[in-house]
Scaffold this motif. Structure first.
Motif, PDB file in Angstrom:
ATOM      1  N   SER A 187      55.561   4.138  -1.886  1.00 31.71           N
ATOM      2  CA  SER A 187      55.284   2.949  -2.707  1.00 31.71           C
ATOM      3  C   SER A 187      55.903   3.075  -4.090  1.00 31.71           C
ATOM      4  CB  SER A 187      53.765   2.747  -2.835  1.00 31.71           C
ATOM      5  OG  SER A 187      53.181   2.524  -1.572  1.00 31.71           O
ATOM      6  N   ILE A 215      53.077  -5.684  -5.258  1.00 33.20           N
ATOM      7  CA  ILE A 215      53.577  -5.467  -3.897  1.00 33.20           C
ATOM      8  C   ILE A 215      53.448  -3.996  -3.503  1.00 33.20           C
ATOM      9  CG2 ILE A 215      55.660  -5.493  -2.456  1.00 33.20           C
ATOM     10  CD1 ILE A 215      56.587  -7.949  -4.113  1.00 33.20           C
ATOM     11  N   SER A 216      53.870  -3.105  -4.392  1.00 32.02           N
ATOM     12  CA  SER A 216      53.862  -1.671  -4.095  1.00 32.02           C
ATOM     13  C   SER A 216      52.434  -1.133  -3.958  1.00 32.02           C
ATOM     14  CB  SER A 216      54.601  -0.911  -5.194  1.00 32.02           C
ATOM     15  OG  SER A 216      55.913  -1.406  -5.346  1.00 32.02           O
ATOM     16  N   TRP A 218      49.616  -2.751  -3.006  1.00 34.89           N
ATOM     17  CA  TRP A 218      48.961  -3.207  -1.777  1.00 34.89           C
ATOM     18  C   TRP A 218      49.622  -2.654  -0.526  1.00 34.89           C
ATOM     19  CZ3 TRP A 218      44.358  -4.963  -0.746  1.00 34.89           C
ATOM     20  CH2 TRP A 218      43.603  -5.498  -1.792  1.00 34.89           C
ATOM     21  N   LEU A 219      50.916  -2.349  -0.601  1.00 33.66           N
ATOM     22  CA  LEU A 219      51.580  -1.737   0.547  1.00 33.66           C
ATOM     23  C   LEU A 219      50.939  -0.389   0.877  1.00 33.66           C
ATOM     24  CD1 LEU A 219      53.977  -1.919   2.556  1.00 33.66           C
ATOM     25  CD2 LEU A 219      55.299  -0.586   0.896  1.00 33.66           C
TER      26      LEU A 219
END
Length: 479
Positions: A187, A215-216, A218-219
């Motif tokens: 991430s 984004i990173s 929650w990934l």
């Protein structure tokens, strides 16, 4: 004494020395099995915060100051609450794993999700009303206004903490946290790449940096869900259970004491960032202070890996009823952490003046950061001791005691000293940092005395009583 007796005594001494070396080696392997993935996960997870600050810092000086306020005060405040409350998961799951009560770990995890999710929802208004909050604190109007969009971007990050922190502690307690380290590292790399594309190529500015951050983050959470729900934790995850909603009050009590313990520690830095906003040339002061705090906190993530190792080893051994092994593990973890701290202390002294170039192109901020480099180095050295002692207290379930120690050392001693040196003695940012350092030193000494005088046999009994009180067998769990 004849030669035969002397030879036997020498042989016994050599055997004891060999046994101690073997024990240390075994303990070190256990420690690094826990600490390395935890360090990797925490360094890269916090690295996403620092990378975001770095990209925003090159967007504009005002954006950097606004991000510094939101991140250093509101996000750190909220993260302190959720991290502290999640450490109850660390205590309960670690002791349950040591006692062989594997199926209870999934129930403890679900109870922590409930408690943390409600807590995060209560904290959301802080990020919605950032501008009036900072106006109330007396911050500069331009910085307060600029903080609003950054605060809204932070709300999804807040909810990601609910799951990422608890899942990491759940997996760490059963020595399966390598997956957390791998996901976090991936991430982090993705975040750097996306930030470069969104900010430098597509010119999305602050929105690009914050979008990449979301984004990173929650990934990584989705990856942990896949691992836990996909069957890689067959003994500890038995699916969602109604039992998670029962006996939740004791978990809330332990979570609150854990939350207070860590919050008082993390808020300490945040309060001093807030006071930096009242110094001369507030934008430079806030930015420089925040950069140094984030460097210190980034290195602190390594020490939190040792905190996690100390917590897991102590809680596992207390769950097994082995007080001697718990004490031995403390010595080994503390020794390893101090060695790492000395290395980073030397690096900070050597390259302290070059650090600021990573975060800003503003010469005034660079000079202020360089002037704090020596104090930053000593803070890093203390970081190698204090987190391990906090981890020992967490593993033993002594969060309430540590909370009182934090109140005395940080808020009765550290903050007044910082204000006195910063404003009355007119040392400005340096004065604030010396006060911060004094509070941490006092807390380290107090925790050392606490751990040294602790009745470990008594802690074994308390751990057994706690686990037996909340234990459910398979039929009770289903019903």
């Amino acid at each position: 004494m004849d030669n035969g007796v002397e030879e036997r005594l020498l042989g016994l001494e050599e055997q004891e020395e060999s046994d101690i070396k073997q024990r240390i080696w075994v303990e070190l392997k256990l420690m690094w099995r826990i600490a390395f993935p935890s360090i990797l996960a925490r360094v890269t997870a916090f690295g996403m915060i620092v990378v975001t600050q770095s990209f925003i810092g090159h967007v504009g000086e005002l954006d950097l100051a606004a991000y510094a306020l939101v991140q250093s005060i509101l996000l750190r405040f909220s993260n302190g609450i959720l991290l502290g409350m999640s450490s109850a998961t660390e205590t309960l799951c670690g002791q349950a794993f040591g006692a062989g009560q594997y199926h209870m770990m999934g129930i403890y995890l679900q109870r922590s999700w409930i408690v943390d999710f409600v807590s995060a929802t209560i904290l959301v208004p802080l990020f919605v009303f950032t501008t009036p909050i900072f106006r109330l604190f007396g911050e500069e109007e331009e910085i307060a206004v600029e903080s609003r969009p950054i605060g809204l971007w932070m709300i999804p990050i807040l909810y990601s903490f609910v799951f990422s922190l608890t899942l990491q502690m759940f997996l760490q307690a059963q020595l399966k946290n390598m997956i957390v380290g791998v996901l976090s590292a991936f991430s982090f790399v993705l975040h750097v790449l996306l930030s470069w594309i969104f900010v430098n190529i597509l010119d999305f500015g602050v929105a690009g940096a914050m979008g990449s951050f979301n984004i990173s983050s929650w990934l990584m959470v989705f990856g942990e869900f896949v691992y836990v729900f996909g069957g890689w934790c067959p003994n500890t995850w038995k699916g969602f259970k109604k039992a998670a909603f029962y006996d939740i009050c004791p978990v809330i009590k332990l979570s609150i004491s854990s939350g207070i313990m860590l919050c008082l520690e993390l808020w300490y830095n945040s309060i001093l960032v807030l006071f930096a906003g009242y110094l001369k040339n507030a934008t430079v002061a806030i930015s420089a202070f925040s950069i140094c705090l984030n460097i210190c906190a980034w290195e602190f993530m390594i020490c939190l890996g040792f905190l996690g190792a100390a917590c897991v080893r102590v809680s596992n051994e207390l769950g097994r009823g082995n007080a001697k092994a718990a004490k031995f593990s403390i010595k080994v973890v503390l020794g390893a952490s101090v060695c790492i701290g000395v290395i980073f202390f030397a690096l900070c002294l050597a390259f302290g003046k070059q650090i600021s170039y990573l975060f800003t192109s503003d010469e005034a901020i660079r000079e202020e950061v360089s002037s704090l480099s020596t104090l930053l180095a000593f803070s890093i050295l203390l970081n190698s001791v204090q987190p391990v002692l906090s981890g020992v207290a967490t593993g033993a379930g002594l969060q309430g005691t540590v909370a009182w120690i934090n109140v005395g050392c940080y808020y009765v001693f550290g903050v007044p000293l910082a204000l006195l040196l910063g404003y009355v003695a007119d040392l400005q940012v340096k004065g604030l940092w010396i006060g911060l350092l004094g509070g941490v030193l006092m807390q380290t000494l107090a925790l050392s005395i606490l751990v040294w005088r602790l009745d470990w046999d008594g802690q074994v009994k308390k751990a057994s009583e706690r686990l037996n009180r909340w234990f459910l067998d398979s039929s009770e769990e289903t019903n």
